[in-house]
Motif scaffolding. Structure first.
Motif, mmCIF file in Angstrom:
data_model
loop_
_atom_site.group_PDB
_atom_site.id
_atom_site.type_symbol
_atom_site.label_atom_id
_atom_site.label_comp_id
_atom_site.label_asym_id
_atom_site.label_seq_id
_atom_site.Cartn_x
_atom_site.Cartn_y
_atom_site.Cartn_z
ATOM 1 N N LEU A 1 -8.707 13.722 -67.523
ATOM 2 C CA LEU A 1 -9.380 14.881 -67.299
ATOM 3 C C LEU A 1 -10.585 15.277 -68.525
ATOM 4 C CD1 LEU A 1 -6.919 17.013 -65.636
ATOM 5 C CD2 LEU A 1 -8.552 15.826 -64.253
ATOM 6 N N TRP A 2 -10.095 14.631 -69.729
ATOM 7 C CA TRP A 2 -10.704 14.816 -70.651
ATOM 8 C C TRP A 2 -12.288 14.578 -70.934
ATOM 9 C CZ3 TRP A 2 -10.093 18.039 -74.994
ATOM 10 C CH2 TRP A 2 -11.016 17.659 -76.033
ATOM 11 N N THR A 3 -12.772 13.522 -70.166
ATOM 12 C CA THR A 3 -13.967 13.002 -70.095
ATOM 13 C C THR A 3 -14.796 13.630 -69.079
ATOM 14 O OG1 THR A 3 -13.084 11.329 -68.502
ATOM 15 C CG2 THR A 3 -13.429 10.467 -70.913
ATOM 16 N N SER A 4 -14.132 14.311 -68.038
ATOM 17 C CA SER A 4 -14.607 15.250 -67.057
ATOM 18 C C SER A 4 -15.214 16.640 -67.573
ATOM 19 C CB SER A 4 -13.904 15.510 -65.983
ATOM 20 O OG SER A 4 -13.315 14.223 -65.328
ATOM 21 N N ASP A 5 -16.274 16.801 -67.239
ATOM 22 C CA ASP A 5 -16.643 18.344 -67.788
ATOM 23 C C ASP A 5 -16.245 19.521 -66.827
ATOM 24 O OD1 ASP A 5 -18.343 18.250 -65.543
ATOM 25 O OD2 ASP A 5 -20.367 18.007 -66.562
ATOM 26 N N LYS A 6 -16.325 20.720 -67.084
ATOM 27 C CA LYS A 6 -15.651 21.710 -66.388
ATOM 28 C C LYS A 6 -16.061 22.020 -64.997
ATOM 29 C CE LYS A 6 -14.900 26.722 -66.925
ATOM 30 N NZ LYS A 6 -15.068 27.889 -67.687
ATOM 31 N N LYS B 1 0.640 37.366 -65.920
ATOM 32 C CA LYS B 1 -0.200 37.287 -64.931
ATOM 33 C C LYS B 1 -1.208 36.198 -65.611
ATOM 34 C CE LYS B 1 0.123 40.877 -61.709
ATOM 35 N NZ LYS B 1 -0.735 41.722 -60.790
ATOM 36 N N LYS B 2 -1.158 35.820 -66.640
ATOM 37 C CA LYS B 2 -2.114 35.119 -67.642
ATOM 38 C C LYS B 2 -1.608 33.901 -68.017
ATOM 39 C CE LYS B 2 -6.379 36.260 -69.331
ATOM 40 N NZ LYS B 2 -7.495 36.324 -68.741
ATOM 41 N N LEU B 3 -2.416 32.732 -67.622
ATOM 42 C CA LEU B 3 -1.990 31.676 -68.088
ATOM 43 C C LEU B 3 -3.210 30.825 -68.912
ATOM 44 C CD1 LEU B 3 0.471 29.311 -67.783
ATOM 45 C CD2 LEU B 3 -0.788 28.586 -65.651
ATOM 46 N N LYS B 4 -2.910 29.998 -69.724
ATOM 47 C CA LYS B 4 -3.807 29.146 -70.504
ATOM 48 C C LYS B 4 -3.728 27.669 -70.583
ATOM 49 C CE LYS B 4 -5.817 28.638 -75.202
ATOM 50 N NZ LYS B 4 -5.705 29.430 -76.506
ATOM 51 N N CYS B 5 -4.459 27.041 -70.236
ATOM 52 C CA CYS B 5 -4.161 25.735 -69.960
ATOM 53 C C CYS B 5 -5.367 24.651 -70.860
ATOM 54 C CB CYS B 5 -4.127 25.033 -68.680
ATOM 55 S SG CYS B 5 -2.931 25.807 -67.704
ATOM 56 N N THR B 6 -4.969 23.721 -71.644
ATOM 57 C CA THR B 6 -5.731 22.852 -72.411
ATOM 58 C C THR B 6 -5.436 21.405 -71.854
ATOM 59 O OG1 THR B 6 -5.415 24.426 -74.046
ATOM 60 C CG2 THR B 6 -6.226 22.115 -74.758
ATOM 61 N N VAL B 7 -6.766 20.655 -71.539
ATOM 62 C CA VAL B 7 -6.630 19.446 -71.421
ATOM 63 C C VAL B 7 -6.474 18.352 -72.612
ATOM 64 C CG1 VAL B 7 -8.125 17.641 -70.295
ATOM 65 C CG2 VAL B 7 -8.212 19.921 -69.220
ATOM 66 N N ARG B 8 -5.434 17.732 -72.489
ATOM 67 C CA ARG B 8 -5.355 16.753 -73.632
ATOM 68 C C ARG B 8 -6.351 15.676 -73.892
ATOM 69 N NH1 ARG B 8 1.321 15.746 -73.347
ATOM 70 N NH2 ARG B 8 1.923 17.696 -73.212
ATOM 71 N N ALA C 1 -17.238 19.327 -63.064
ATOM 72 C CA ALA C 1 -16.797 18.336 -62.438
ATOM 73 C C ALA C 1 -15.096 18.558 -61.874
ATOM 74 C CB ALA C 1 -16.372 16.997 -63.273
ATOM 75 N N ILE C 2 -14.466 19.320 -62.908
ATOM 76 C CA ILE C 2 -13.204 19.818 -62.507
ATOM 77 C C ILE C 2 -13.173 20.987 -61.473
ATOM 78 C CG2 ILE C 2 -10.928 20.994 -63.112
ATOM 79 C CD1 ILE C 2 -11.598 19.473 -66.026
ATOM 80 N N LEU C 3 -14.136 21.682 -61.511
ATOM 81 C CA LEU C 3 -14.225 22.804 -60.428
ATOM 82 C C LEU C 3 -14.589 22.173 -59.308
ATOM 83 C CD1 LEU C 3 -16.331 25.480 -62.423
ATOM 84 C CD2 LEU C 3 -13.923 25.667 -61.609
ATOM 85 N N ALA C 4 -15.359 21.099 -59.117
ATOM 86 C CA ALA C 4 -15.985 20.420 -57.922
ATOM 87 C C ALA C 4 -14.733 19.819 -57.364
ATOM 88 C CB ALA C 4 -16.758 19.477 -58.383
ATOM 89 N N ILE C 5 -13.737 19.239 -58.053
ATOM 90 C CA ILE C 5 -12.581 18.638 -57.425
ATOM 91 C C ILE C 5 -11.724 19.884 -56.750
ATOM 92 C CG2 ILE C 5 -10.262 17.543 -58.098
ATOM 93 C CD1 ILE C 5 -11.921 16.068 -60.283
ATOM 94 N N LEU C 6 -11.519 20.783 -57.420
ATOM 95 C CA LEU C 6 -10.849 22.175 -57.042
ATOM 96 C C LEU C 6 -11.314 22.584 -55.745
ATOM 97 C CD1 LEU C 6 -9.722 23.941 -60.239
ATOM 98 C CD2 LEU C 6 -8.290 22.432 -58.765
ATOM 99 N N GLN C 7 -12.701 22.619 -55.813
ATOM 100 C CA GLN C 7 -13.375 23.406 -54.466
ATOM 101 C C GLN C 7 -13.128 22.108 -53.270
ATOM 102 O OE1 GLN C 7 -17.401 23.483 -56.176
ATOM 103 N NE2 GLN C 7 -17.134 25.551 -56.585
ATOM 104 N N GLN C 8 -13.090 21.040 -53.700
ATOM 105 C CA GLN C 8 -12.661 20.002 -52.451
ATOM 106 C C GLN C 8 -11.318 20.081 -51.668
ATOM 107 O OE1 GLN C 8 -13.793 16.059 -53.789
ATOM 108 N NE2 GLN C 8 -15.805 16.674 -53.973
ATOM 109 N N LEU C 9 -10.407 20.850 -52.547
ATOM 110 C CA LEU C 9 -8.942 20.720 -52.269
ATOM 111 C C LEU C 9 -8.917 21.922 -51.345
ATOM 112 C CD1 LEU C 9 -7.173 20.364 -55.523
ATOM 113 C CD2 LEU C 9 -7.522 18.619 -53.709
ATOM 114 N N THR D 1 -10.261 24.275 -72.826
ATOM 115 C CA THR D 1 -9.178 25.334 -72.329
ATOM 116 C C THR D 1 -10.060 25.848 -70.980
ATOM 117 O OG1 THR D 1 -8.638 25.507 -74.525
ATOM 118 C CG2 THR D 1 -8.217 27.270 -73.064
ATOM 119 N N LEU D 2 -8.846 25.983 -70.089
ATOM 120 C CA LEU D 2 -9.168 26.622 -68.784
ATOM 121 C C LEU D 2 -8.270 27.878 -68.597
ATOM 122 C CD1 LEU D 2 -9.561 23.291 -66.857
ATOM 123 C CD2 LEU D 2 -11.669 24.824 -67.626
#
Length: 67
Positions: A52-57, A40-47, A59-67, A2-3
């Motif tokens: 994305l399930w096999t990526s850790d948090k 203002k608050k959103l909750k998202c869950t990776v299925r 790794a996802i943050l690293a992808i977002l930082q590159q954007l 959950t993110l």
């Protein structure tokens, strides 16, 4: 996994609306499910079926930082 877009944005040091838009698109494509907790608050869950399930948090943050 959950993110919360606000927390991800803070850690990645990018505007929350950008993370929210990215999460919205991922949700539309079926990679995650998102629920509005408040105005203002959103909750998202990776299925489990999501690539994305096999990526850790971090790794996802690293992808977002590159954007």
């Amino acid at each position: 996994m959950t993110l919360h877009p606000g927390e991800v944005a803070k850690e990645a040091q990018i505007p929350p609306f950008i993370v929210g838009e990215i999460f919205r698109v991922l949700s539309q494509k079926g990679y995650m499910e998102c629920w509005r907790l408040s105005h203002k608050k959103l909750k998202c869950t990776v299925r489990r079926t999501s690539p994305l399930w096999t990526s850790d948090k971090e790794a996802i943050l690293a992808i977002l930082q590159q954007l």
